[in-house]
Write a protein that holds these residues in place. Structure first.
Motif, PDB file in Angstrom:
ATOM      1  N   ARG A  82       0.885  -1.165   0.000  1.00  0.00           N
ATOM      2  CA  ARG A  82       0.000   0.000   0.000  1.00  0.00           C
ATOM      3  C   ARG A  82       0.922   1.214   0.000  1.00  0.00           C
ATOM      4  O   ARG A  82       1.374   1.667   1.047  1.00  0.00           O
ATOM      5  CB  ARG A  82      -0.914  -0.002   1.214  1.00  0.00           C
ATOM      6  N   THR A 116       0.053   1.143  -5.502  1.00  0.00           N
ATOM      7  CA  THR A 116       0.611  -0.143  -5.089  1.00  0.00           C
ATOM      8  C   THR A 116       1.576  -0.668  -6.130  1.00  0.00           C
ATOM      9  O   THR A 116       1.454  -0.361  -7.316  1.00  0.00           O
ATOM     10  CB  THR A 116      -0.507  -1.180  -4.854  1.00  0.00           C
ATOM     11  N   TYR A 122      -2.418  -7.236  -5.119  1.00  0.00           N
ATOM     12  CA  TYR A 122      -3.241  -6.312  -4.352  1.00  0.00           C
ATOM     13  C   TYR A 122      -4.364  -5.721  -5.188  1.00  0.00           C
ATOM     14  O   TYR A 122      -5.475  -5.529  -4.714  1.00  0.00           O
ATOM     15  CB  TYR A 122      -2.348  -5.202  -3.794  1.00  0.00           C
ATOM     16  N   SER A 123      -4.079  -5.437  -6.473  1.00  0.00           N
ATOM     17  CA  SER A 123      -5.138  -4.841  -7.284  1.00  0.00           C
ATOM     18  C   SER A 123      -5.101  -5.248  -8.748  1.00  0.00           C
ATOM     19  O   SER A 123      -5.918  -4.789  -9.527  1.00  0.00           O
ATOM     20  CB  SER A 123      -5.067  -3.309  -7.206  1.00  0.00           C
ATOM     21  N   ASN A 155     -11.525  -1.208   2.517  1.00  0.00           N
ATOM     22  CA  ASN A 155     -11.480  -1.413   1.064  1.00  0.00           C
ATOM     23  C   ASN A 155     -11.635  -0.048   0.412  1.00  0.00           C
ATOM     24  O   ASN A 155     -12.676   0.587   0.532  1.00  0.00           O
ATOM     25  CB  ASN A 155     -12.621  -2.344   0.654  1.00  0.00           C
ATOM     26  N   MET A 187      -7.016   0.060  -3.995  1.00  0.00           N
ATOM     27  CA  MET A 187      -7.082  -1.324  -4.466  1.00  0.00           C
ATOM     28  C   MET A 187      -7.507  -1.422  -5.923  1.00  0.00           C
ATOM     29  O   MET A 187      -7.401  -2.490  -6.522  1.00  0.00           O
ATOM     30  CB  MET A 187      -8.052  -2.114  -3.585  1.00  0.00           C
TER      31      MET A 187
END
Length: 899
Positions: free
Chosen positions: A359, A390, A395-396, A794, A798
């Motif tokens: 993050r 990120t 993560y995304s 959230n 993300m």
């Protein structure tokens, strides 16, 4: 679109010439037999297409293991005259189809207007018209589907073999054990299908090499231990059998049994088996009965199924070694392995060695003490408005290829809008939100503490009114309140919009199912999708088979409710089955188009809170049984799409499903029981468990049950009176949007008829075109789902990297380098999934259960975010709130007005 008369005359003459010509490439059926009397593809066209698919080309790439001659024979079946009519039909069918590429629509629209409009010679135009029509109607309208499927089928290719069953059941049992054991851990561990696919190949090939050809013949079919080389159909069949590996109702069962939660001593193996089988049977039966909506329509792509199909063919079949695509000669297998190794190594950097990259809170580091900077840009407890958020693809970016770009883009835009609304609510202190962390998923007291529901509960888990009046109502954060309202609106907007927008499709599906049950009609009737035509060769699964499975699940659920002390009336099963089906129809339509569907969990908490306020176990029963309509049914629907795309025998998959779900259910219950009675070391399901077996899912289930059951739905609506109106708001939006799609073309046509040319031109430019483009591009059911991606920490961080990757892979590469994209893109993301899964397993076992337990690399890069306001907000600490209460004071409603 109309074609010039000269072109039509020329087409007819050309068609007659081609039929009479002896120098032609005669089309063949799937076994290479010439089809007599059919239009024949000219040999120069066949040679040209062969070079396009096997040489140095810029078009599309064939899937691994394709026979280019069979592809040509399957695709090039329309004469120019027939092909032109097919293109005109495609334009009408896919005019409002967001999954159909806009560049492809422009191309076929120009071709349908004739060679002059397309700026092509007549011969070139003829070839392209026939090719495009063949690709759309004999293969698929979507390049992503063509990238992973074949336009022909080998009906004799082994599928449901003894060795496929053996490997599928082995991995079904193994994955059920692993997934169930690590399910209570935070973060959890699960084995993805892509990893199982990777190890299935050497195991299947070893069995093909080592097993003898021993078998027997039954009713004209020979069953043998070794039918020959390991096939792609066997590989996928074993994967589907393995995919039944499930944790089932583990979260609800642990919430029921553990002393930290409801501590129901009567829950035992018999009840758990009834509940587990009821859940699986209702899910499988529901999926099968909705095949006319989720499997056979060509628009039901199920994009999340495509990466696995790409990997399946890559692992079993070899590539065309002569193929050069945009200068690349690398094989699919090598691309997959390189991608897996890269992400296997890269995983350790943001997850263990330099955790600040996961993050990437670089904007917060500029001034860690600035509250507004933390709240707006923070990736932990803030809103995550950060353009570089990120460097961890898991993560995304892991789901980038699971949904088409138009869906991800709409969701991202609405996610941004939702974040802005949440900040407006927060900074205006709407509903006391400024006294809590902005993006928390928890509930809070009126003194800014995390809500401890045990304070207001009696020993029997009922509400202690005196303690409640002395304590506090539970308050939502701004993000949680917004998400809850958006979720309520999504339910009604989806039901209203989808039932109106797809009324014809739904109506035909329902009528077809009734006719099938009543008159013995085929479920294939009325569907002409090329892949449906190919699986017609196999015996279908009758509708009544799935109906029996559904009724069996219903009866077992009634037994579970009535025989055991659940205090749940049997009629409630009828109610939630009816409601579940009403929701499942629009859910499966949006999921099949855009991989977008919101779970029904909130609704299953909400309704029992209205039906039986203060009763917790009945609510928990509905929550556990209700997962059959989104979690279980959704998984089975995706399996059924594999059947269609890979041309597997439907009855084989039905038998595989039935056997695997029964075995999987028994094993997940055995492991769950062992966790409660055998593994429990005294800290299991505690937040300070050294192995991180904190039971986050059961804890959330327990917390929601307390909130909706004890505090009650009615009390929540009194504390937040805006929430029930969200149902109405969603219904109105869905109705207006759907009617707008129906009425706006008529208004435009009337304006064209009644207005002057100048007036109409202005209206068309400033009103009709913008409205038509907006209505045509935006699907409110898909877009609104993006607004719900908040709360529980959230946030936008993300999704930001994910939307960059989605644009690059799903939009730019897909349009500009289609062949490269179709060959490599899915394999890159399959490698990502396998690489991070292997590293995640190693990391978890080493640092949570092995020699490295409790150890970590201590330096600034792993602690950079822990000294910020953003981190306090993530931890639900009072210092992460905008406003604060003084000692002895509180916020919110007065105690005498507690709902």
């Amino acid at each position: 679109m109309p074609t010039h008369i000269e072109d039509k005359d020329q087409l007819e003459a050309s068609s007659e010439h081609e039929k009479s010509s002896s120098d032609v490439h005669t089309p063949t059926d799937e076994k290479g037999i010439h089809a007599e009397g059919a239009w024949a593809c000219p040999p120069e066209w066949a040679e040209r297409m062969r070079l396009e698919y096997s040489g140095n080309h810029e078009g599309e790439s064939l899937p691994a293991g394709s026979d280019v001659d069979r592809v040509i024979a399957a695709v090039m079946t329309f004469s120019p005259k027939e092909a032109l009519a097919k293109l005109e039909e495609a334009i009408e069918i896919h005019r409002r189809d967001l999954s159909f590429m806009d560049t492809a629509m422009e191309r076929i629209t120009l071709l349908a207007r004739g060679p002059e409009a397309a700026e092509l010679s007549y011969d070139e135009w003829e070839y392209l018209v026939c090719k495009q029509a063949g690709l759309i109607f004999n293969w698929s309208p979507y390049p992503e589907v063509r990238a992973v499927t074949l336009p022909y089928d080998d009906v004799e290719e082994p599928c449901e073999t003894l060795r496929a069953y053996a490997l599928g059941m082995f991995w079904c049992i193994g994955c059920t054990i692993v997934n169930t054991f690590f399910g209570p851990r935070q973060p959890g561990i699960s084995i993805p299908l892509s990893l199982v696919q990777l190890v299935l190949v050497p195991m299947g090939q070893f069995m093909a090499w080592s097993l003898p050809d021993w078998g027997f013949r039954f009713r004209g079919t020979r069953y043998t231990l070794n039918p020959g080389p390991w096939t792609a159909k066997e590989q996928l069949f074993a994967t589907i059998v393995m995919s039944a590996a499930t944790q089932g109702n583990q979260g609800g069962l642990l919430a029921m049994r553990m002393p930290q939660f409801f501590d129901q001593k009567w829950v035992g193996f018999g009840f758990e088996i009834c509940l587990g089988l009821a859940n699986q049977c209702m899910g499988l039966g529901s999926a099968g009965l909705l095949r006319r909506l989720t499997m056979y329509p060509v628009q039901a792509v199920w994009p999340q199924s495509l990466p696995l199909l790409a990997l399946n063919r890559t692992l079993v079949h070899s590539d065309n070694k002569r193929e050069v695509i945009n200068g690349w000669k690398m094989s699919r297998w090598l691309m997959f392995m390189v991608s897996s190794l890269v992400f296997l190594v890269w995983y350790w950097l943001p997850n263990n060695l330099f955790q600040a990259l996961q993050r990437f809170d670089w904007m917060v580091w500029i001034k860690p003490s600035n509250f507004n900077l933390n709240i707006v840009t923070g990736a932990w407890g803030g809103m995550g408005f950060n353009p570089i958020s990120t460097f961890d693809p898991n993560y995304s970016g892991n789901a980038t290829m699971m949904s088409p770009f138009f869906a991800q883009f709409q969701q991202y835009i609405m996610r941004v809008v939702g974040g802005i609304v949440i900040m407006a609510l927060y900074y205006s202190n709407y509903a006391w939100g400024a006294y809590m962390p902005i993006n928390s998923g928890g509930t809070f007291t009126n003194t800014q503490q995390s809500y401890n529901s045990s304070i207001v509960l009696n020993p029997d888990n009922s509400l202690n009114e005196t303690a409640y009046r002395a304590y506090s109502p539970p308050y939502y954060s701004s993000a949680a309140l917004f998400k809850t309202g958006a979720e309520f609106a999504w339910y009604t907007i989806t039901i209203v919009y989808v039932f109106i927008r797809y009324y014809g499709v739904i109506s035909r599906a329902v009528k077809g199912a009734i006719k099938t049950l009543g008159r013995g009609k085929s479920t294939y009737d009325g569907f002409d999708d090329p892949h449906t035509r190919m699986i017609r060769k196999y015996k279908e699964v009758p509708e009544w088979w799935f109906l029996i499975v559904l009724l069996l699940g219903f009866m077992v659920s009634v037994i579970a409710c009535e025989y055991f002390p659940t205090d749940t009336p049997w009629w409630s099963i009828l109610a939630f089955v009816g409601i579940g089906y009403v929701l499942l129809i629009p859910w499966c339509i949006t999921e099949s188009i855009a991989a977008t569907g919101i779970g029904f969990d909130t609704l299953w908490h909400l309704l029992p809170g209205l039906w039986w306020p203060g009763k917790l176990i009945p609510q928990l029963m509905i929550v556990m049984l209700g997962s059959a309509f989104d979690i279980q049914a959704g998984a089975f629907m995706q399996d059924l799409k594999y059947v269609q795309y890979a041309h597997l025998p439907p009855r084989s998959i039905f038998r595989g499903h039935i056997s695997s779900v029964v075995i999987s259910t028994f094993f997940y219950i055995i492991i769950t029981d062992w966790l409660v009675t055998g593994y429990n070391t005294g800290t299991f399901c505690d937040l300070d468990d050294p192995q991180k077996m904190v039971c986050a899912w059961p804890r959330q289930t327990w917390s929601n049950t307390i909130f909706y059951g004890v505090f009650g739905t009615r009390r929540m609506f009194k504390l937040y009176p805006i929430l029930p109106y969200c149902f109405l708001i969603g219904a109105v939006i869905g109705l207006v949007w759907a009617l707008g799609e129906i009425v706006s073309p008529k208004i435009r046509a009337r304006a064209l008829k009644n207005c002057s040319a100048k007036t109409y031109a202005r209206l068309d430019r400033w009103l009709f075109n913008p409205v038509a483009n907006g209505i045509g591009y935006i699907n409110p059911a898909i877009a609104l789902s993006g607004m719900m991606q908040w709360s529980n920490q959230n946030n936008l961080s993300m999704a930001t990297t994910g939307i960059y990757l989605a644009w690059f892979f799903q939009y730019y590469l897909k349009r500009k380098y289609t062949a490269w994209w179709s060959k490599y893109a899915y394999l890159i993301f399959a490698g990502l999934s396998v690489g991070i899964t292997i590293s995640g397993l190693i990391s978890t076992l080493a640092f949570s259960f092995g020699a490295g337990r409790g150890k970590s690399v201590k330096w600034w890069g792993n602690s950079a975010s822990s000294n910020t306001i953003n981190w306090l907000s993530y931890q639900d600490k009072p210092g992460g709130s905008l406003m604060h209460v003084a000692n002895g004071t509180y916020f919110g409603v007065e105690p005498q007005h507690f709902p």
